[in-house]
Each structure stands twice: as structure tokens, then as C-alpha cells.
Enzyme design. Structure first.
Site, short mmCIF file in Angstrom:
data_model
loop_
_atom_site.label_atom_id
_atom_site.label_comp_id
_atom_site.label_asym_id
_atom_site.label_seq_id
_atom_site.Cartn_x
_atom_site.Cartn_y
_atom_site.Cartn_z
N HIS A 90 0.85 -1.19 0.00
CA HIS A 90 0.00 0.00 0.00
C HIS A 90 0.88 1.23 0.00
O HIS A 90 1.92 1.26 0.65
CB HIS A 90 -0.90 0.02 1.24
N ASP A 169 -13.36 3.39 8.01
CA ASP A 169 -12.45 4.11 7.11
C ASP A 169 -13.21 4.66 5.91
O ASP A 169 -12.91 5.75 5.43
CB ASP A 169 -11.30 3.21 6.63
N ARG A 176 -12.41 13.13 5.26
CA ARG A 176 -11.08 13.77 5.27
C ARG A 176 -10.80 14.41 3.93
O ARG A 176 -10.20 15.48 3.84
CB ARG A 176 -10.00 12.73 5.61
N SER A 191 -5.84 4.76 8.72
CA SER A 191 -6.63 4.54 7.50
C SER A 191 -6.03 3.40 6.69
O SER A 191 -6.73 2.46 6.27
CB SER A 191 -6.67 5.83 6.68
N LYS A 195 -7.35 -1.12 6.91
CA LYS A 195 -7.76 -1.90 5.73
C LYS A 195 -6.84 -3.11 5.55
O LYS A 195 -7.29 -4.21 5.27
CB LYS A 195 -7.69 -1.02 4.47
#
Ligand code: URA
Length: 458
Positions: A90, A169, A176, A191, A195
Site C-alpha cells: 500500500h 475508514d 477527510r 486509515s 484496511k
């Protein structure tokens, strides 16, 4: 005001506490996370709390509590029965960052399972899901059983959070994006990791961006974020590394939606187009780490060598196409990518001087991409699959006056002037070439992350 452990909690008290620099305990954080997931806390209160967090920060304990509460806000995935190590990658968000389309199929082709839950466009950065939406028919919102099925059949799947997976999230991310509260290490860490941890991963590779296009532009903030994420994920039981990588210019030559997929497909097909070298190199390095941490190679370097083979022999391409088809997408569009590309308006930005491209304000470039139609002004707006920017010159390149620097693709002609100006102002042409910036500048593992955090708070 200090609440007794069983006293009812009130969001207004928690906003004021954070506003005044106080710390929240696990129960208070769980209250906020539950309220954002089930919609019981009004958006104006969540927004105020997010802004207080941005200004006051979260401690390491608050960040860990927030991450775990968000992970637990919905269903979780358990990949154990797949019989393959589950590994993911990620990034903290970038411009032109399309490595997911390469690393997911490469790692799957090398024997791993890659259950990738991705995000939409956030701030000035592009969103993997918005790019995938450019493929006609591709469904990013799968049920948990569809998600498992695609993963078992293809080895990789790239999906959105469903209302069932990490709903907290989903709510906070969208908020956000609209309230200027993205740039907080604690919020970014929670965040991303919520996930990733909900995916039940064995290992995780994080790509933490630095430079003018990163959410955290200050090097020390980006390093803190990298160490924080490694320590938080390791404490939750997931082998994790973070690579600090360069975002002082877009990654590769394309930034947008469909055009990014086209660039990724060129590399998956074994082509090596000029201007995509950094994208190829970073994808191979990230995949190499995934393959190593997933137990399929003794070292990251050996993992990289395996990744190169998967690109060269077409096995990664086959995984990608199988995944697209399994998620309902048309693969015929990849037969004639240029024919499918139908932007509403096109403009060329030419060099206004001769010299070297010495600087790119990549955040401004990212906003230019968004405002051409590739991103959204407010939640729920449609994005234009064909909008974006193709860059003809990179940082350090020698350019001559009048030479085309970039091609802008917009939804309508009226949408061209503002991004054109942003782009013009974001690029500097100088008499001397800029200093070299390495693609990967530092790597955090569990060994050095804790030490870095201890030194950072001293
Ligand atoms: N990517 C995420 O998923 N969340 C963030 O906050 C930033 C990047």
C-alpha cells in the site's frame, strides 16, 4: 473533565478534549470509530474531531487504538484457507502511482495471494479504484464471498472497502478528503493499516512517499509515518516493511485514470517505454519485498529477480487479465488502448524556455490532474476515465523552448485553462540540472522502526 470508565461518552467532550491537546483512551476512540461506521455521530462533529486531530496529533498509543478499532469496525477476511501467504502493498498516495497494477499480479504470479483493498482519489493523489473504474464493467465493490472467489481463482484481487469491510475508514476517508484533514500521520496510519489488517495479511509492504507530491512533505514527518506504520502493524502481528520512495515528480509518464492503466499494461506486456523506467524499477523492488516477506524468496533481491521473470514471461499479465475478467471487466479494451481513449478536450503545454527541468511541484501537478476531470470536487461526483496528463519530460531532462512538455486531457474545453496554468507554474526550467534524488531513500523494518520512534519523541 475525566469520565469514569463506564460513564456515557459524548462526542462534544471528545472533540473538546482533543482540541485542547488531551489524549483519548481506547474506549473513547472506539466510541468515535463505531459512531463513524454506523453513522450515529453527525458529520459536523466527526469533521471537527478530525481537524482537532490534524492540529494536535495522535500519540502512538492513540494511533494503535484507532487502527485496531477501525480494523474491527466491520467484517474481516481470513485468507488462511487459500494455502498461500497473503501479502499486500500500500502506498501513502502519489501522483501517477500505478504500481498496484504491476505488483499485485507479479506477486500472485510468484505464488502469493494478494487481497488488495484500495482507495479512491484522495486530495491531490489518484485513486486505484477510480483508475480501475475506467475499465468498462470492472466491479470494485465485491461481496466478501466474491472477493474470496476471485482471490482463489486469480491469486490477486483489487477491490474497495465494502460497507462490511472497514466501514469506519470508508466514512472517515471520504470526510477527510472534503475537510482538509488528510495530512496527519496518525490518521493516515490508521486509515491504511485498518484496511490492510482487516485483510488478514501475513506480510505488508508500505510505500511511503517523500518529496513535493507526498502528503507529508517534510522528510522527518514522512520518516515518522513510515516507522509508525511498521511498528503499529508489527505489533498487530503482520510482518511489515516501509520503503521511503521519491514523489518529487509523478511516477512514470502518465497521471490520470485510463492512461495510467495503459502505461501499466505496456510494462506488463514486457515493453519498456521511455519515461516509465522509475515505475518499472519501483514496482519490481516492491514486488521483490512482497515475494521475500511472503516466503517465496530468501532475500528481497532474489524476490526482485523472480518479479522480473514474471514480467518477462507474461505470467503477471495473465494474472492481471484474469483478475479484470473475474471482476466483470472487459479485456478487449486493452487490444486498442489508444482507440478507447476519448478525452473531451486536449491541450499541449510546450517549454517556455530552454534548460533543465529542475523542479516539479507534484502536489500542484496532482491538483491539475484532478481538475481536468480525473478527480472529484465533492463526494459522489463522477470522475472522467479519460482525463489526465501525459508527461513527455522528466525531472533532470534537458528541454528546448517550444518542445512539448505534457499533453493535457480534459472532460471539456472549459476545464483546460486552470490546470494548464497550475501545470505551467508547477514546473521549473533552470540553467543547471537538479541534484539526483534516489528512487528508494530508506527502508524501515521492525528492527529500526521502534528505535526511530523512540528517538523521534525524545
Ligand atoms: N491512503 C489511504 O488509504 N489512506 C490515507 O489516509 C492516505 C492514503
Amino acid at each position: 473533565m475525566t469520565a469514569t470508565p463506564s460513564a456515557p461518552l459524548h462526542m462534544i467532550d471528545l472533540i473538546r478534549k482533543k482540541r485542547d491537546g488531551g489524549g483519548l483512551d481506547a474506549r473513547e476512540i472506539t466510541f468515535i470509530v463505531t459512531g463513524s461506521a454506523d453513522g450515529s455521530i453527525p458529520l459536523e462533529q466527526l469533521s471537527a474531531w478530525l481537524m482537532a486531530v490534524c492540529l494536535r496529533g495522535l500519540s502512538q498509543e492513540e494511533t494503535r487504538d484507532l487502527t485496531l478499532a477501525m480494523r474491527d469496525s466491520g467484517e474481516k477476511f481470513s485468507p488462511a484457507r487459500l494455502g498461500r501467504a497473503a501479502v499486500d502493498k500500500h502506498s501513502t498516495g502519489g501522483v501517477g502511482d500505478k504500481t498496484s497494477f504491476l505488483v499485485a499480479p507479479i506477486a500472485a504470479a510468484c505464488g502469493l495471494a494478494v487481497p488488495m483493498i484500495s482507495g479512491r482519489t484522495l486530495g491531490h493523489t489518484g485513486g486505484t479504484l477510480d483508475k480501475l473504474d475506467a475499465i468498462p464493467g470492472y466491479r470494485t465493490a465485491l461481496t466478501l464471498s466474491e472477493f474470496e472467489d476471485v482471490l482463489a481463482r486469480c491469486g490477486a484481487t483489487i477491490v474497495s472497502q465494502t460497507p462490511a469491510l472497514v466501514p469506519a475508514d470508508r466514512a472517515l476517508y471520504a470526510l477527510r478528503d472534503r475537510t482538509g484533514t488528510v495530512e496527519s500521520p496518525g490518521l493516515i496510519c490508521a486509515s491504511i493499516l485498518s484496511k490492510k489488517l482487516a485483510e488478514g495479511l501475513d506480510a505488508l509492504v508500505l510505500d511511503v512517499k517523500t518529496g513535493s507530491g507526498a502528503f507529508l512533505r517534510e522528510r522527518k514527518d514522512a520518516e515518522y509515518l513510515a516507522a509508525l506504520m511498521v511498528a503499529t502493524a508489527e505489533a498487530a502481528g503482520t510482518r511489515t516493511v516501509a520503503l521511503m520512495t521519491d514523489m518529487s515528480q509523478p511516477l512514470g509518464r502518465m497521471a490520470g485514470n485510463w492512461i495510467e492503466l495503459v502505461e501499466a499494461m505496456e510494462l506488463l506486456s514486457g515493453k519498456r517505454p521511455e519515461g516509465s523506467e522509475d515505475l518499472r524499477e519501483l514496482s519490481l523492488i516492491l514486488a521483490g519485498w512482497m515475494i521475500h516477506l511472503g516466503g517465496e524468496a530468501a532475500t528481497p533481491e532474489a524476490g526482485l529477480a523472480r518479479a522480473e521473470v514474471a514480467l518477462a514471461n507474461g505470467s503477471a499479465l495473465r494474472v492481471f487479465l484474469a483478475m479484470v475478467e473475474a471482476q466483470g471487466g472487459s479485456i478487449t479494451v486493452f487490444k486498442d488502448p489508444a482507440g478507447f481513449h476519448k478525452p473531451g478536450a486536449v491541450a499541449v503545454l510546450s517549454a517556455w524556455d530552454s534548460g533543465y527541468i529542475s523542479e516539479m511541484d507534484t502536489t500542484a501537478l496532482g491538483w491539475a490532474v484532478q481538475r481536468l476531470g480525473a478527480g472529484r470536487e465533492k463526494a459522489g461526483d463522477p470522475v472522467d476515465p479519460h482525463a489526465g496528463i501525459a508527461f513527455n519530460a522528466r525531472r533532470g531532462a534537458r528541454v528546448e523552448k517550444g518542445q512539448p512538455l505534457a499533453v493535457l486531457y480534459a472532460t471539456t474545453p472549459a476545464m483546460l485553462p486552470e490546470p494548464s496554468e497550475l501545470l505551467r507554474d508547477a514546473i521549473r526550467i533552470s540553467a543547471a540540472p537538479p541534484d539526483f534524488v534516489p528512487l528508494v531513500s530508506r527502508i524501515f523494518t521492525r528492527e529500526n522502526a521502534e528505535r526511530h520512534l523512540r528517538d523521534a519523541v525524545r
